[in-house]
Design a protein around this motif. Structure first.
Motif, PDB file in Angstrom:
ATOM      1  N   TYR A  16      37.219  17.382  37.714  1.00 53.06           N
ATOM      2  CA  TYR A  16      38.343  18.316  37.676  1.00 53.06           C
ATOM      3  C   TYR A  16      39.116  18.193  36.361  1.00 53.06           C
ATOM      4  CZ  TYR A  16      43.140  19.909  38.344  1.00 53.06           C
ATOM      5  OH  TYR A  16      44.360  20.503  38.171  1.00 53.06           O
ATOM      6  N   TRP A  17      39.452  16.947  35.984  1.00 53.89           N
ATOM      7  CA  TRP A  17      40.209  16.729  34.753  1.00 53.89           C
ATOM      8  C   TRP A  17      39.431  17.240  33.545  1.00 53.89           C
ATOM      9  CZ3 TRP A  17      44.833  16.315  36.064  1.00 53.89           C
ATOM     10  CH2 TRP A  17      45.338  15.388  36.969  1.00 53.89           C
ATOM     11  N   ARG A  18      38.134  16.974  33.509  1.00 58.80           N
ATOM     12  CA  ARG A  18      37.316  17.407  32.377  1.00 58.80           C
ATOM     13  C   ARG A  18      37.312  18.931  32.272  1.00 58.80           C
ATOM     14  NH1 ARG A  18      33.249  15.058  29.509  1.00 58.80           N
ATOM     15  NH2 ARG A  18      34.684  13.289  29.681  1.00 58.80           N
ATOM     16  N   GLY A  19      37.105  19.599  33.399  1.00 56.11           N
ATOM     17  CA  GLY A  19      37.090  21.058  33.392  1.00 56.11           C
ATOM     18  C   GLY A  19      38.425  21.641  32.986  1.00 56.11           C
ATOM     19  N   TYR A  20      39.506  21.023  33.452  1.00 55.73           N
ATOM     20  CA  TYR A  20      40.844  21.531  33.125  1.00 55.73           C
ATOM     21  C   TYR A  20      41.119  21.402  31.633  1.00 55.73           C
ATOM     22  CZ  TYR A  20      45.779  22.634  33.717  1.00 55.73           C
ATOM     23  OH  TYR A  20      47.012  23.237  33.646  1.00 55.73           O
ATOM     24  N   LEU A  21      40.785  20.237  31.071  1.00 54.36           N
ATOM     25  CA  LEU A  21      41.055  20.029  29.645  1.00 54.36           C
ATOM     26  C   LEU A  21      40.195  20.937  28.783  1.00 54.36           C
ATOM     27  CD1 LEU A  21      42.838  18.366  27.757  1.00 54.36           C
ATOM     28  CD2 LEU A  21      40.992  16.695  27.575  1.00 54.36           C
ATOM     29  N   ASN A  23      39.403  23.851  29.430  1.00 56.86           N
ATOM     30  CA  ASN A  23      39.970  25.190  29.507  1.00 56.86           C
ATOM     31  C   ASN A  23      41.404  25.276  28.996  1.00 56.86           C
ATOM     32  OD1 ASN A  23      38.085  27.247  31.005  1.00 56.86           O
ATOM     33  ND2 ASN A  23      37.776  25.262  32.002  1.00 56.86           N
ATOM     34  N   HIS A  24      41.960  24.134  28.566  1.00 56.80           N
ATOM     35  CA  HIS A  24      43.314  24.114  28.013  1.00 56.80           C
ATOM     36  C   HIS A  24      43.309  23.235  26.761  1.00 56.80           C
ATOM     37  CE1 HIS A  24      43.932  25.292  32.221  1.00 56.80           C
ATOM     38  NE2 HIS A  24      45.045  25.873  31.820  1.00 56.80           N
ATOM     39  N   LYS A  25      42.592  23.687  25.746  1.00 59.12           N
ATOM     40  CA  LYS A  25      42.352  22.863  24.556  1.00 59.12           C
ATOM     41  C   LYS A  25      43.644  22.513  23.820  1.00 59.12           C
ATOM     42  CE  LYS A  25      41.437  26.639  21.295  1.00 59.12           C
ATOM     43  NZ  LYS A  25      40.466  27.186  20.330  1.00 59.12           N
ATOM     44  N   SER A  26      44.700  23.335  23.970  1.00 59.73           N
ATOM     45  CA  SER A  26      45.948  23.057  23.254  1.00 59.73           C
ATOM     46  C   SER A  26      46.598  21.766  23.740  1.00 59.73           C
ATOM     47  CB  SER A  26      46.935  24.223  23.401  1.00 59.73           C
ATOM     48  OG  SER A  26      47.236  24.470  24.761  1.00 59.73           O
ATOM     49  N   ILE A  27      46.320  21.357  24.993  1.00 63.19           N
ATOM     50  CA  ILE A  27      46.850  20.088  25.506  1.00 63.19           C
ATOM     51  C   ILE A  27      46.279  18.942  24.692  1.00 63.19           C
ATOM     52  CG2 ILE A  27      46.796  18.478  27.459  1.00 63.19           C
ATOM     53  CD1 ILE A  27      46.954  20.820  29.329  1.00 63.19           C
ATOM     54  N   TRP A  28      44.975  18.981  24.459  1.00 64.17           N
ATOM     55  CA  TRP A  28      44.316  17.913  23.706  1.00 64.17           C
ATOM     56  C   TRP A  28      44.785  17.895  22.259  1.00 64.17           C
ATOM     57  CZ3 TRP A  28      42.159  13.488  24.317  1.00 64.17           C
ATOM     58  CH2 TRP A  28      41.382  12.915  23.306  1.00 64.17           C
ATOM     59  N   GLN A  29      44.934  19.077  21.675  1.00 64.89           N
ATOM     60  CA  GLN A  29      45.370  19.152  20.285  1.00 64.89           C
ATOM     61  C   GLN A  29      46.789  18.619  20.110  1.00 64.89           C
ATOM     62  OE1 GLN A  29      43.416  19.806  17.774  1.00 64.89           O
ATOM     63  NE2 GLN A  29      41.689  20.276  19.102  1.00 64.89           N
ATOM     64  N   SER A  30      47.695  18.960  21.019  1.00 59.93           N
ATOM     65  CA  SER A  30      49.073  18.487  20.896  1.00 59.93           C
ATOM     66  C   SER A  30      49.152  16.987  21.138  1.00 59.93           C
ATOM     67  CB  SER A  30      49.987  19.232  21.875  1.00 59.93           C
ATOM     68  OG  SER A  30      49.613  19.005  23.222  1.00 59.93           O
ATOM     69  N   TYR A  31      48.301  16.471  22.030  1.00 60.16           N
ATOM     70  CA  TYR A  31      48.252  15.022  22.275  1.00 60.16           C
ATOM     71  C   TYR A  31      47.730  14.292  21.035  1.00 60.16           C
ATOM     72  CZ  TYR A  31      45.976  10.676  23.754  1.00 60.16           C
ATOM     73  OH  TYR A  31      45.534   9.370  23.827  1.00 60.16           O
ATOM     74  N   LYS A  32      46.646  14.794  20.463  1.00 62.56           N
ATOM     75  CA  LYS A  32      46.051  14.175  19.272  1.00 62.56           C
ATOM     76  C   LYS A  32      47.009  14.177  18.093  1.00 62.56           C
ATOM     77  CE  LYS A  32      42.173  14.779  17.454  1.00 62.56           C
ATOM     78  NZ  LYS A  32      40.975  15.353  16.813  1.00 62.56           N
ATOM     79  N   ASN A  33      47.763  15.262  17.964  1.00 57.78           N
ATOM     80  CA  ASN A  33      48.620  15.442  16.796  1.00 57.78           C
ATOM     81  C   ASN A  33      50.035  14.934  17.003  1.00 57.78           C
ATOM     82  OD1 ASN A  33      46.463  16.746  15.471  1.00 57.78           O
ATOM     83  ND2 ASN A  33      47.024  18.715  16.350  1.00 57.78           N
ATOM     84  N   ASN A 163      42.397  28.193  27.551  1.00 58.12           N
ATOM     85  CA  ASN A 163      41.700  28.531  26.312  1.00 58.12           C
ATOM     86  C   ASN A 163      40.592  27.523  26.109  1.00 58.12           C
ATOM     87  OD1 ASN A 163      40.877  29.372  23.819  1.00 58.12           O
ATOM     88  ND2 ASN A 163      42.924  29.499  22.944  1.00 58.12           N
ATOM     89  N   LYS A 164      39.380  27.914  26.355  1.00 60.01           N
ATOM     90  CA  LYS A 164      38.257  26.982  26.341  1.00 60.01           C
ATOM     91  C   LYS A 164      38.023  26.392  24.954  1.00 60.01           C
ATOM     92  CE  LYS A 164      35.649  28.989  30.186  1.00 60.01           C
ATOM     93  NZ  LYS A 164      34.346  29.561  30.598  1.00 60.01           N
ATOM     94  N   LEU A 165      37.571  25.129  24.953  1.00 57.74           N
ATOM     95  CA  LEU A 165      37.192  24.484  23.707  1.00 57.74           C
ATOM     96  C   LEU A 165      35.984  25.201  23.109  1.00 57.74           C
ATOM     97  CD1 LEU A 165      37.477  20.779  24.824  1.00 57.74           C
ATOM     98  CD2 LEU A 165      38.821  21.817  23.007  1.00 57.74           C
TER      99      LEU A 165
END
Length: 248
Positions: A16-21, A23-33, A163-165
Motif C-alpha cells: 500500500y505504501w509503495r503504491g501510494y508513494l 502515485n504521489h511523487k511530490s511527497i518523496w521530492q519534498s522529503y528528499k529536498n 502524480n505517478k513517478l
C-alpha cells in the motif's frame, strides 16, 4: 497473535505504501529536498545520541544503533516523541530510521512518519502516552520522568496531488533489475534464465547527502552477495552506475 497473519499484514501495508508513494511523487521530492533549519541543533544532537533524558526514547536510540531494529509499537512511540515532544522535523527522524533500520523501506518509512505527524490522514496525528508505553512494555519504562505532550503542534500540510513517478523505459529487454527489498528467489529460476543479465541493485544512499550506517550496509551487502551466488547470470550494481545499463 497469529504470526503468519501479522507478517502478511505487514507485507500488504508495504504494498500500500509503495503504491501510494508512486502515485504521489511530490511527497518523496519534498522529503528528499528538506533543508529547514529552524530547530534546536543541540536538541537534535541529543536525540541522535540518545541523551535526551527521556528514558524510553534514549533506550530505543541505543537499540537502533545496536540491533538496527525496533518493534513496530516502539517505532510509533519513538516517532511521536520525536515530532511532538522534542518538536523536531519528522523528515530528520525518517532519515535517522532509514540510516539504522535493516528493514528500512523508503515508502513505508516516509509515509509512516507522515501518518504519525497527522499529514497522511485528515489531521489525526498519533500521540504517544506514558500510560500506553508503560502498559505495553510491561512496566519496562515506568520511570518516564519527562511529560510527553498530549497536544499535536501544527505541521505544514502541503498538498500532494496524485502524480505517478516517471518510468524510464529500458530498451534492452534482456536485462532484469532487482532491488534489495525484493530478493525473493524461490521458484524464480525460469524468470532469471529468461534474461541475459540480472542486475542486483545496491544502494547505500538514502538521498544525495545521507548514507546508511555501516552495519546496515554490511548486512545488505552480505545479503546481496548470497543472492548473487544463487543466480548464475547476476551481477551486483551500485545505484550510482545505473546509467551503464541504460546505454543503447
Amino acid at each position: 497473535v497469529d504470526r503468519k497473519q501479522k507478517f502478511t499484514d505487514e507485507i500488504i501495508w508495504r504494498i500500500y505504501w509503495r503504491g501510494y508513494l508512486e502515485n504521489h511523487k511530490s511527497i518523496w521530492q519534498s522529503y528528499k529536498n528538506f533543508t529547514e533549519f529552524s530547530y534546536d541543533s543541540t536538541l537534535l544532537n541529543d536525540a541522535n545520541n540518545g541523551v535526551t533524558g527521556i528514558e524510553c526514547f534514549d533506550n530505543w536510540i541505543e537499540e537502533l544503533r545496536e540491533n538496527n531494529y525496533l518493534h513496530n509499537h516502539s517505532r510509533m512511540w519513538f516517532a511521536s516523541i520525536w515530532i511532538f515532544t522534542l518538536q523536531l522535523p519528522w523528515e530528520l527522524g525518517a532519515r535517522f530510521f532509514m540510516k539504522h533500520l535493516i528493514d528500512g523501506d523508503a515508502a513505508s518509512n516516509t509515509l509512516s512518519w507522515r501518518w504519525i505527524a497527522g499529514l497522511h490522514t485528515n489531521k489525526k496525528p498519533y500521540l504517544a502516552t506514558k500510560e500506553n508505553i508503560i502498559k505495553y512494555t510491561k512496566n519496562r519504562f515506568e520511570n518516564i520522568n519527562v511529560k510527553l505532550t498530549n497536544k499535536a503542534r501544527p505541521i505544514n500540510r502541503s498538498t500532494h496531488l496524485s502524480n505517478k513517478l516517471p518510468i524510464k523505459e529500458i530498451s534492452n529487454n534482456n536485462i532484469l533489475i532487482m532491488f534489495d527489498n525484493d530478493l525473493y528467489i524461490k521458484n524464480r529460476s525460469s524468470l532469471f534464465n529468461s534474461y541475459k543479465k540480472v542486475y542486483i541493485l545496491q544502494n547505500q544512499l538514502i538521498e544525495d547527502s545521507s548514507r546508511q550506517s555501516k552495519k546496515v550496509c554490511s548486512f545488505k551487502q552480505t545479503l546481496l552477495e548470497k543472492v548473487k551466488k544463487l543466480i548464475p547470470n547476476s551481477e551486483i550494481l551500485n545505484s550510482g552506475d545505473m546509467n551503464l545499463i541504460f546505454k543503447d
